[in-house]
Design a protein around this motif. Structure first.
Motif, PDB file in Angstrom:
ATOM      1  N   PRO A 236       0.837  -1.208   0.000  1.00  0.00           N
ATOM      2  CA  PRO A 236       0.000   0.000   0.000  1.00  0.00           C
ATOM      3  C   PRO A 236       0.868   1.253   0.000  1.00  0.00           C
ATOM      4  CG  PRO A 236      -0.731  -1.561   1.666  1.00  0.00           C
ATOM      5  CD  PRO A 236       0.580  -2.086   1.146  1.00  0.00           C
ATOM      6  N   PHE A 237       0.370   2.306  -0.635  1.00  0.00           N
ATOM      7  CA  PHE A 237       1.083   3.582  -0.651  1.00  0.00           C
ATOM      8  C   PHE A 237       0.560   4.472   0.473  1.00  0.00           C
ATOM      9  CE2 PHE A 237       1.830   2.980  -5.503  1.00  0.00           C
ATOM     10  CZ  PHE A 237       2.912   2.154  -5.238  1.00  0.00           C
ATOM     11  N   ASP A 238       1.350   5.505   0.769  1.00  0.00           N
ATOM     12  CA  ASP A 238       1.067   6.408   1.881  1.00  0.00           C
ATOM     13  C   ASP A 238      -0.025   7.405   1.470  1.00  0.00           C
ATOM     14  OD1 ASP A 238       1.107   8.225   3.916  1.00  0.00           O
ATOM     15  OD2 ASP A 238       3.303   8.441   3.965  1.00  0.00           O
ATOM     16  N   LEU A 239      -1.187   7.283   2.117  1.00  0.00           N
ATOM     17  CA  LEU A 239      -2.318   8.154   1.757  1.00  0.00           C
ATOM     18  C   LEU A 239      -2.054   9.605   2.150  1.00  0.00           C
ATOM     19  CD1 LEU A 239      -5.268   5.826   2.826  1.00  0.00           C
ATOM     20  CD2 LEU A 239      -4.743   6.577   0.493  1.00  0.00           C
TER      21      LEU A 239
ATOM     22  N   ILE B  35       0.677   4.817  -8.859  1.00  0.00           N
ATOM     23  CA  ILE B  35       1.919   5.389  -8.363  1.00  0.00           C
ATOM     24  C   ILE B  35       1.654   6.017  -6.999  1.00  0.00           C
ATOM     25  CG2 ILE B  35       3.047   5.778 -10.601  1.00  0.00           C
ATOM     26  CD1 ILE B  35       2.069   8.676 -10.516  1.00  0.00           C
ATOM     27  N   GLY B  36       2.723   6.179  -6.243  1.00  0.00           N
ATOM     28  CA  GLY B  36       2.611   6.764  -4.913  1.00  0.00           C
ATOM     29  C   GLY B  36       3.901   6.501  -4.159  1.00  0.00           C
ATOM     30  N   TYR B  37       3.898   6.831  -2.870  1.00  0.00           N
ATOM     31  CA  TYR B  37       5.092   6.577  -2.063  1.00  0.00           C
ATOM     32  C   TYR B  37       4.785   5.441  -1.100  1.00  0.00           C
ATOM     33  CZ  TYR B  37       6.561  10.911  -4.149  1.00  0.00           C
ATOM     34  OH  TYR B  37       6.902  11.868  -5.074  1.00  0.00           O
ATOM     35  N   GLY B  38       5.581   4.395  -1.187  1.00  0.00           N
ATOM     36  CA  GLY B  38       5.360   3.226  -0.342  1.00  0.00           C
ATOM     37  C   GLY B  38       6.636   2.833   0.350  1.00  0.00           C
ATOM     38  N   PRO B  39       6.565   1.740   1.119  1.00  0.00           N
ATOM     39  CA  PRO B  39       7.775   1.269   1.788  1.00  0.00           C
ATOM     40  C   PRO B  39       8.788   0.759   0.764  1.00  0.00           C
ATOM     41  CG  PRO B  39       5.964  -0.280   2.059  1.00  0.00           C
ATOM     42  CD  PRO B  39       5.394   0.918   1.384  1.00  0.00           C
TER      43      PRO B  39
ATOM     44  N   VAL C  44      -2.933  12.649 -11.243  1.00  0.00           N
ATOM     45  CA  VAL C  44      -2.852  12.636  -9.787  1.00  0.00           C
ATOM     46  C   VAL C  44      -4.033  13.434  -9.219  1.00  0.00           C
ATOM     47  CG1 VAL C  44      -0.349  12.305  -9.678  1.00  0.00           C
ATOM     48  CG2 VAL C  44      -1.260  14.633  -9.756  1.00  0.00           C
ATOM     49  N   ALA C  45      -4.985  13.761 -10.088  1.00  0.00           N
ATOM     50  CA  ALA C  45      -6.154  14.533  -9.655  1.00  0.00           C
ATOM     51  C   ALA C  45      -7.038  13.645  -8.780  1.00  0.00           C
ATOM     52  CB  ALA C  45      -6.929  15.029 -10.872  1.00  0.00           C
TER      53      ALA C  45
ATOM     54  N   ASP D  26      -6.675   0.611  -3.478  1.00  0.00           N
ATOM     55  CA  ASP D  26      -7.343   1.721  -2.786  1.00  0.00           C
ATOM     56  C   ASP D  26      -6.380   2.806  -2.316  1.00  0.00           C
ATOM     57  OD1 ASP D  26      -9.508   0.106  -3.175  1.00  0.00           O
ATOM     58  OD2 ASP D  26      -9.778  -0.442  -1.060  1.00  0.00           O
ATOM     59  N   THR D  27      -5.085   2.528  -2.346  1.00  0.00           N
ATOM     60  CA  THR D  27      -4.118   3.540  -1.890  1.00  0.00           C
ATOM     61  C   THR D  27      -3.329   4.140  -3.061  1.00  0.00           C
ATOM     62  OG1 THR D  27      -2.465   1.848  -1.435  1.00  0.00           O
ATOM     63  CG2 THR D  27      -3.866   2.507   0.409  1.00  0.00           C
ATOM     64  N   ALA D  28      -3.826   3.945  -4.265  1.00  0.00           N
ATOM     65  CA  ALA D  28      -3.197   4.632  -5.403  1.00  0.00           C
ATOM     66  C   ALA D  28      -3.225   6.131  -5.140  1.00  0.00           C
ATOM     67  CB  ALA D  28      -3.969   4.318  -6.683  1.00  0.00           C
TER      68      ALA D  28
END
Ligand SMILES: Cc1cc2nc3c(=O)[nH]c(=O)nc-3n(C[C@H](O)[C@H](O)[C@H](O)COP(=O)(O)O)c2cc1C
Length: 381
Positions: free
Chosen positions: A168-171, A360-364, A196-197, A284-286
């Motif tokens: 999961p990415f950081d919401l 895409i996103g920031y994850g571990p 990213v909207a 869900d964390t995109a």
């Protein structure tokens, strides 16, 4: 597809893992011994063809099937073939995705050869191809010739750190709109799209979530994944491909009998429900989505799309951005017809094929995925 570690810990509440710690503590902390060696071996071969191939096999590819075979019968030439025992007939009935993965492989090969001062002339499907499926004909003929003037590709530096991040990415950490430009800039053949909207991302979260539900709840497609589960370090070393589950948590769940291929495939089991929950947590964390669309869907186009795709993945790596393909809605099996239509209406309203879609996103930080050694992929050396 991956049961994420954190999700599983949340579901289990820690009890099983702690309980397992005493009895199985040592066994649970062991890691695969050989499955990651190809990442260290990249570039360490005498023959320039082997050097380029040793980088190419680090390419992203569907379900980590690594369907490549390099025929070295001809001097100075690599004939790339597909291992037809490594296809995904349920989720990829026309081998569109497998072909894209081979395109990723060829692009890394090209970059690695250039880094070494060799120009790789790549002729896809030199004996032709069929839309219905990949037959025994070669995927590509690659000629390497020494050329000190060949251009190096700055993306190559990111090959060792490139990952498919299945966590999961950081919401709480949005992706800046400016992050999309550098991803689109490296694409050469396909049409790049990205957002990213928040509203658009939310719609795509819902769409990819539903597509994942269908793939997992459709027995013939989910079974194809489950058959490729490698559970624990012994299985991963024995078959360094497919969908790997290693680390203390999965070693403990395996040792205590709570996670097996049989339980993962049983819809009434804890393992099945937590697996579904974990893949939903990813969709869900995109924090953004990127995609590639092509006007036609020829085999050559699929190869070119693979080249573009690994370039986008590497450009994301360069920015420290997590990147995770979510292909379910793009798959051509009948039960997926609804999401397939919806994703095409949304991302290719003027026609064409949506070839790839990722969140895409920031994850571990995640580790590399296993690879078969180069030696096992060479024919007629
Ligand atoms: C055509 C294609 C489709 C893919 N689709 C998915 C997907 O739907 N879900 C997923 O988790 N990973 C997907 N992947 C990523 C692969 O699972 C991944 O590349 C492989 O496991 C190797 O891991 P690595 O990319 O970290 O080296 C896809 C990769 C390619 C090239």
């Amino acid at each position: 597809m991956m049961l994420t570690r954190r999700k599983m810990i949340g579901l289990i509440g820690g009890g099983v893992v702690l309980g397992a710690g005493g009895a199985f503590g040592y066994a649970a902390t062991r890691v695969p011994q050989t499955a990651f060696l190809p990442w260290d071996m990249a570039g360490r071969y005498e023959d320039p063809r082997l050097r380029a191939l040793s980088w190419a096999l680090l390419a992203p590819n569907p379900h980590n099937r690594q369907p490549w075979l390099a025929d070295l019968a001809e001097d100075g030439v690599i004939t790339l073939r597909v291992d037809r025992d490594r296809l995904l007939p349920q989720t990829d009935p026309f081998q569109r995705q497998i072909t894209i993965g081979l395109g990723c492989f060829l692009e890394l090969l090209r970059m690695a050869a250039a880094e070494d001062g060799y120009r790789a002339e790549i002729s896809p499907f030199p004996e032709g191809s069929a839309a219905a499926g990949l037959d025994g004909r070669p995927i590509a003929r690659i000629t390497l010739s020494a050329d000190p003037s060949v251009a190096r590709d700055p993306l190559f530096a990111h090959v060792p750190e490139r990952r498919s991040n299945k966590e999961p990415f950081d919401l709480a950490r949005p992706v800046a709109p400016g992050a999309l430009g550098p991803l689109g800039a490296v694409v050469r053949a396909a049409r790049f799209g990205g957002t990213v909207a928040p509203e658009a991302v939310q719609d795509l979260r819902v769409l990819t979530h539903e597509a994942l539900r269908i793939e997992v709840e459709t027995p013939h497609t989910f079974q194809e994944s489950v058959d490729l589960f490698r559970i624990g370090r012994h299985e991963v070393d024995a078959n360094p491909d497919g969908i790997d589950f290693t680390g203390p948590l999965f070693e403990s769940l395996r040792l205590t009998g709570q996670f097996s291929r049989a339980s993962a495939a049983d819809p009434s089991s804890f393992a099945f429900r937590s697996g579904l929950d974990a893949v939903f947590a990813n969709a869900d964390t995109a924090m953004g989505h990127v995609w590639l669309v092509t006007a036609d869907n020829d085999r050559d186009t699929q190869i070119a799309t693979g080249a573009d795709w690994v370039r986008v993945n590497l450009a994301a790596t360069a920015q420290g951005l997590g990147f995770h393909p979510l292909s379910q809605a793009l798959q051509e099996f009948p039960e997926m017809a609804g999401p397939y239509r919806a994703v095409h209406e949304r991302l290719a309203p003027d026609g064409g094929t949506v070839q790839m879609l990722a969140r895409i996103g920031y994850g571990p930080t995640v580790g590399a995925s296993p690879r078969w050694p180069l030696e096992s992929k060479i024919m007629n050396a």
